[in-house]
Design an enzyme around this catalytic site. Structure first.
Site, PDB file in Angstrom:
ATOM      1  N   ARG A  95      32.114  40.360  35.094  1.00 50.43           N
ATOM      2  CA  ARG A  95      30.687  40.794  34.778  1.00 50.43           C
ATOM      3  C   ARG A  95      30.455  40.905  33.369  1.00 50.43           C
ATOM      4  NH1 ARG A  95      29.193  44.858  39.688  1.00 50.43           N
ATOM      5  NH2 ARG A  95      28.543  43.231  41.301  1.00 50.43           N
ATOM      6  N   TYR A 155      24.983  34.667  39.151  1.00 57.40           N
ATOM      7  CA  TYR A 155      26.490  34.871  39.889  1.00 57.40           C
ATOM      8  C   TYR A 155      26.993  36.027  39.030  1.00 57.40           C
ATOM      9  CZ  TYR A 155      28.384  31.774  35.746  1.00 57.40           C
ATOM     10  OH  TYR A 155      28.788  31.268  34.652  1.00 57.40           O
ATOM     11  N   GLU A 156      27.914  36.485  39.642  1.00 58.87           N
ATOM     12  CA  GLU A 156      28.763  37.753  39.500  1.00 58.87           C
ATOM     13  C   GLU A 156      27.795  38.935  39.694  1.00 58.87           C
ATOM     14  OE1 GLU A 156      31.544  37.511  39.865  1.00 58.87           O
ATOM     15  OE2 GLU A 156      31.826  35.561  39.213  1.00 58.87           O
ATOM     16  N   GLY A 157      26.848  39.010  40.482  1.00 53.09           N
ATOM     17  CA  GLY A 157      25.818  40.042  40.687  1.00 53.09           C
ATOM     18  C   GLY A 157      24.556  39.597  40.027  1.00 53.09           C
ATOM     19  N   GLN A 180      22.526  44.065  38.922  1.00 49.48           N
ATOM     20  CA  GLN A 180      23.045  44.908  37.660  1.00 49.48           C
ATOM     21  C   GLN A 180      22.238  46.126  37.513  1.00 49.48           C
ATOM     22  OE1 GLN A 180      26.018  44.036  36.754  1.00 49.48           O
ATOM     23  NE2 GLN A 180      26.013  42.169  38.181  1.00 49.48           N
TER      24      GLN A 180
END
Length: 570
Positions: free
Chosen positions: A294, A429-431, A436
């Protein structure tokens, strides 16, 4: 498409703004002093300028492709990756016991951002490996570490993460991949995963996949998920790639951008895997990798923003059109007020997002070096802000870069649109950035907002110190802090649905205020210089956006649900 790594900007931020000396004052990072940091940044910048930058267009125009089940990467990417691996850039922060440099995350973050600005498609490969290295360092057995870490750190092997499935996107607990014990300490892993960045390549000896799957006794949801290491080639008794495992790349996703980065659909058919961490503890192990990623993805956004800004500025300094009323100007469109506004906004936000990202990395370093909970809590709080604001900055700056080019920005040959197409996925992507923001107002506010208030206090303290020399800017930052403090107090008292409805604007407001804080610090460090002028622009023209964000954040959920689903469609 030329690129110049912002080495001097990183040196300024680390030494004059973010207190890098505090990191090197610890025993853990004592050897990574300012001279070492400068040499590392300079050498990495040279690689980005001379090796990676020229590959940017290749990845877009000659995408990765799958030929009879064999993955072929874009022209020049193999040599580019070898330059990254041979320079030791994959294992910068990795454990020296296994061949890593053991450097601060602050330096790794800086180098990753520069690589992202030069060629984001290729930079994704070492970023995935870095995340896997950290996950294995924390959760793998010693035997697994001995086999895999030296190879991953050297770059001989690459790593991936396999979370997403067609029916299970952000809801990871809905996955259906399974793992059956083989009776010899290994597991037969089966299932299909999608959106796997760099799921295969033609330049590494082996590709190592971290795969989430459910054991036979695993309960439903995330609590029943385990993590497995599944290599493309099963290591032999000497730790070298042996026979092929029962996995394959089914297809490559056809994407909006990042064409040089193969995003794979992966199929596992009883593939041999090894458990990483505890049974049913897969999410804890995977989050180690995801939190690393992240921050890295936030850096990708900042890197692309830098590249897009440089590209737009070069065009604006060359393009002649219309009358330019600036006396003594260049005679190009950079002298037009609106073009200058866009360039100033771009440059100011690149600085703000980069400073937030480095502040987060510095907190990680201090937490690693001291073990103090305060630093770890700070790093955890800043991570969703660094990821979301960094990627939003990348998208916004890349979009403005197209606008600076005018009609030529819409023409693919200029390369301006590639920055926007490539960076757009980083907010997903990655949350996603919404996730977030929800993490920020939920999990990171479980302390009743204490960490948020401590950061606000620090910002106000600096504003007070700045009043004698920069009264107007200091007052603007101080007032913004008070507005943010009031909104934070409202937020911690609100129910979760109301928090979630205002999560994104709250995160953006917090980032705007942090940006004002770091710009004010730059003004103090560079009195009368270009950074002071840029700080004044940001604080007077861009910081006020925080107020509108916070009005939105405190409106609650009712208005967002005012229309029924039928009325939304009407």
């Amino acid at each position: 498409m030329s690129y110049r790594a912002p080495v001097s900007e990183y040196q300024f931020l680390l030494q004059d703004i973010l207190g890098y000396q505090q990191i090197t004052a610890t025993d853990r990072f004592a050897e990574a002093d300012s001279d070492v940091a400068s040499a590392i940044l300079t050498e990495a910048g040279k690689m980005c300028d001379e090796v990676l930058g020229p590959l940017q267009r290749n990845g877009d125009l000659e995408p990765a492709r799958l030929e009879n089940g064999v993955l072929r990467t874009s022209s020049g990417f193999g040599d580019g990756y070898k330059a990254i691996a041979s320079g030791g850039w994959v294992g910068m922060s990795a454990d020296p016991e296994y061949g890593g440099m053991g450097l601060p995350m602050s330096l790794t973050t800086a180098v990753n951002e520069m690589m992202s600005g030069a060629c984001l498609s290729l930079q994704l490969a070492p970023l995935m490996s870095q995340g896997q290295i950290e996950a294995l360092e924390h959760h793998a057995s010693d035997a697994m570490k001995d086999v895999y870490l030296p190879k991953l750190i050297s770059g001989e092997w690459t790593g991936t993460m396999n979370l997403t499935e067609p029916q299970a996107g952000s809801d990871v607990g809905a996955l259906s991949s399974k793992a059956e014990p083989n009776g010899d300490g290994t597991y037969a892993v089966s299932g299909q995963k999608i959106y796997i960045s760099w799921g295969d390549n033609d330049f590494a000896e082996n590709v190592c996949h971290l795969v989430l799957a459910r054991l036979p006794d695993g309960v439903a949801g995330t609590k029943g998920i385990s993590l497995f290491l599944v290599p493309k080639y099963i290591p032999d008794e000497n730790g070298n790639p042996g026979k092929a495992n029962d996995l394959k790349v089914v297809s490559l996703e056809h994407k909006m951008g990042l064409h040089g980065s193969p995003t794979c659909v992966m199929q596992y058919d009883g593939a041999t895997g090894w458990l990483v961490g505890k049974e049913h503890g897969g999410m804890a192990a995977m989050f180690t990798m995801m939190n690393n990623a992240r921050l890295g993805v936030g850096g990708q956004g900042v890197g692309v923003a830098e590249g897009a800004y440089q590209h737009a500025l070069t065009y604006a300094l060359d393009r002649k059109q219309g009358k330019t009323p600036v006396e003594g100007g260049t005679g190009t469109i950079v002298d037009h007020a609106d073009v200058r506004r866009m360039l100033m906004e771009m440059k100011a936000d690149v600085y703000a997002s980069r400073a937030i990202m480095l502040a987060c990395a510095g907190a990680i370093d201090m937490g690693t070096a001291t073990g103090e909970a305060e630093w770890k809590t700070r790093a955890a709080f800043l991570t969703p802000i660094a990821k979301a604001f960094g990627t939003e900055t990348g998208i916004r700056v890349a979009e403005q870069g197209v606008q600076v080019h005018g009609g030529m920005g819409f023409i693919e040959e200029t390369g301006a649109a590639q920055f926007y197409r490539d960076v757009r996925v980083t907010a997903i992507y990655e949350g996603t950035n919404g996730i977030q923001a929800m993490d920020l107002v939920a999990r990171k506010m479980m302390d009743g907002g204490e960490m948020a208030h401590r950061l606000i206090d620090e910002i106000e303290e600096q504003a007070e110190r700045a009043r004698p020399t920069h009264p107007n800017m200091a007052e603007a930052v101080w007032q913004a802090c008070e507005t943010l403090r009031e909104a934070t107090e409202w937020l911690v008292e609100a129910d979760m649905q109301d928090r979630f409805a205002g999560a994104v604007p709250y995160l953006m407001a917090f980032a705007r205020v942090l940006g004002g804080h770091y710009h004010l610090a730059a003004a103090l460090a560079d009195k009368g210089g270009a950074r002071e002028k840029l700080a004044r622009f940001y604080i007077k023209r861009m910081l006020p956006q925080h107020a509108a964000y916070l009005v939105h954040a405190q409106e609650g959920a009712a208005g967002a649900f005012a229309l029924t689903a039928e009325e939304l469609a009407g």
